[in-house]
Design a protein around this motif. Structure first.
Motif, mmCIF file in Angstrom:
data_model
loop_
_atom_site.group_PDB
_atom_site.id
_atom_site.type_symbol
_atom_site.label_atom_id
_atom_site.label_comp_id
_atom_site.label_asym_id
_atom_site.label_seq_id
_atom_site.Cartn_x
_atom_site.Cartn_y
_atom_site.Cartn_z
ATOM 1 N N SER A 162 -5.456 4.893 -1.636
ATOM 2 C CA SER A 162 -6.660 4.463 -2.329
ATOM 3 C C SER A 162 -6.235 3.620 -3.524
ATOM 4 O O SER A 162 -5.417 4.081 -4.331
ATOM 5 C CB SER A 162 -7.475 5.659 -2.818
ATOM 6 O OG SER A 162 -8.537 5.201 -3.643
ATOM 7 N N PRO A 163 -6.790 2.422 -3.651
ATOM 8 C CA PRO A 163 -6.430 1.601 -4.809
ATOM 9 C C PRO A 163 -6.871 2.244 -6.131
ATOM 10 O O PRO A 163 -6.349 1.916 -7.187
ATOM 11 C CB PRO A 163 -7.155 0.276 -4.559
ATOM 12 C CG PRO A 163 -8.231 0.581 -3.584
ATOM 13 C CD PRO A 163 -7.761 1.757 -2.784
ATOM 14 N N GLU A 214 -15.355 4.769 1.062
ATOM 15 C CA GLU A 214 -15.118 3.405 0.599
ATOM 16 C C GLU A 214 -13.838 3.342 -0.229
ATOM 17 O O GLU A 214 -13.573 4.217 -1.046
ATOM 18 C CB GLU A 214 -16.308 2.943 -0.246
ATOM 19 C CG GLU A 214 -16.268 1.472 -0.577
ATOM 20 C CD GLU A 214 -17.514 1.022 -1.303
ATOM 21 O OE1 GLU A 214 -17.461 -0.057 -1.901
ATOM 22 O OE2 GLU A 214 -18.537 1.741 -1.275
ATOM 23 N N ASN A 215 -13.033 2.318 0.003
ATOM 24 C CA ASN A 215 -11.769 2.094 -0.713
ATOM 25 C C ASN A 215 -10.730 3.188 -0.493
ATOM 26 O O ASN A 215 -9.852 3.385 -1.330
ATOM 27 C CB ASN A 215 -11.997 1.923 -2.219
ATOM 28 C CG ASN A 215 -12.764 0.668 -2.534
ATOM 29 O OD1 ASN A 215 -12.495 -0.388 -1.971
ATOM 30 N ND2 ASN A 215 -13.745 0.782 -3.408
ATOM 31 N N GLU A 216 -10.814 3.910 0.610
ATOM 32 C CA GLU A 216 -9.830 4.942 0.904
ATOM 33 C C GLU A 216 -9.436 4.840 2.369
ATOM 34 O O GLU A 216 -10.278 4.605 3.228
ATOM 35 C CB GLU A 216 -10.391 6.335 0.609
ATOM 36 C CG GLU A 216 -10.707 6.529 -0.850
ATOM 37 C CD GLU A 216 -11.283 7.888 -1.175
ATOM 38 O OE1 GLU A 216 -11.033 8.864 -0.432
ATOM 39 O OE2 GLU A 216 -11.991 7.985 -2.193
ATOM 40 N N LYS A 221 0.831 -1.207 0.000
ATOM 41 C CA LYS A 221 0.000 0.000 0.000
ATOM 42 C C LYS A 221 0.868 1.261 0.000
ATOM 43 O O LYS A 221 0.524 2.264 -0.636
ATOM 44 C CB LYS A 221 -0.928 0.016 1.212
ATOM 45 C CG LYS A 221 -2.079 -0.952 1.095
ATOM 46 C CD LYS A 221 -2.975 -0.840 2.303
ATOM 47 C CE LYS A 221 -4.167 -1.778 2.207
ATOM 48 N NZ LYS A 221 -5.037 -1.664 3.406
#
Length: 181
Positions: A137-138, A122-124, A95
């Protein structure tokens, strides 16, 4: 002489606040900074100076304002401070390599950090430690719901973001005597 790194916020982004790095190196050298190097166009300056960090920040801001005609946030850190921020990243190595390091001009209050830490997207993921907000974040920074401006307002700080690769390069460049990139 100590190696310092100036992080300029918001220059050469989307055609705004244009600053040529060669011109900036020349101006800062005239101001008495030694061994001035820059990295990419987004406002990363490595140099030597024995002057007080706050005085250097003010001087760089004044030079940019008087020469280019606009204000820019300037945060100056020692090489060791940048290395410390980088090493303190709370994310896994996987990450971390996709993270952003948002370096603040001052440490936000604990009360404000507690309040902001309740924010979730979400996702962060983000973690605030001292003068840095670590963001992952992806989807990437550009696709994230995260807003640096909103976090600056809520934390009552100013900051500038650098990605993993830039942090690695700044640490490497400040450890050597290589010239202009």
């Amino acid at each position: 002489m100590p190696k310092l790194i100036a992080l300029l916020k918001g220059i050469n982004v989307g055609g705004h606040k244009k600053v040529a790095m060669a011109e900036l190196r020349q101006l800062l050298t005239k101001e008495g900074l030694k061994n001035v190097q820059t990295y990419i166009q987004s406002g990363n300056v490595i140099f030597d100076s024995i002057d007080d960090v706050k005085k250097i920040e003010d001087r760089i801001q004044e030079v940019i304002y008087s020469h280019f005609g606009f204000e820019v946030l300037v945060i100056v850190k020692t090489r060791d401070e940048i290395q410390s921020v980088f090493s303190a990243c709370p994310f896994s190595n996987e990450k971390k390599e996709k993270s952003y390091f948002i370096i603040f001009d001052k440490i936000p209050s604990i009360e404000l950090i507690k309040e902001v830490s309740k924010i979730a997207y979400e996702n962060e993921e983000f973690v605030i430690k001292e003068k840095c907000l670590y963001f992952y974040s992806p989807l990437g920074y550009g696709q994230a719901k995260f807003s640096l401006n909103a976090f600056e307002r809520k934390l009552k700080v100013k900051g500038t973001a650098r990605n993993y690769n830039t942090m690695v390069k700044l640490i490497a460049m400040s450890a050597t005597e290589e010239k202009d990139h």
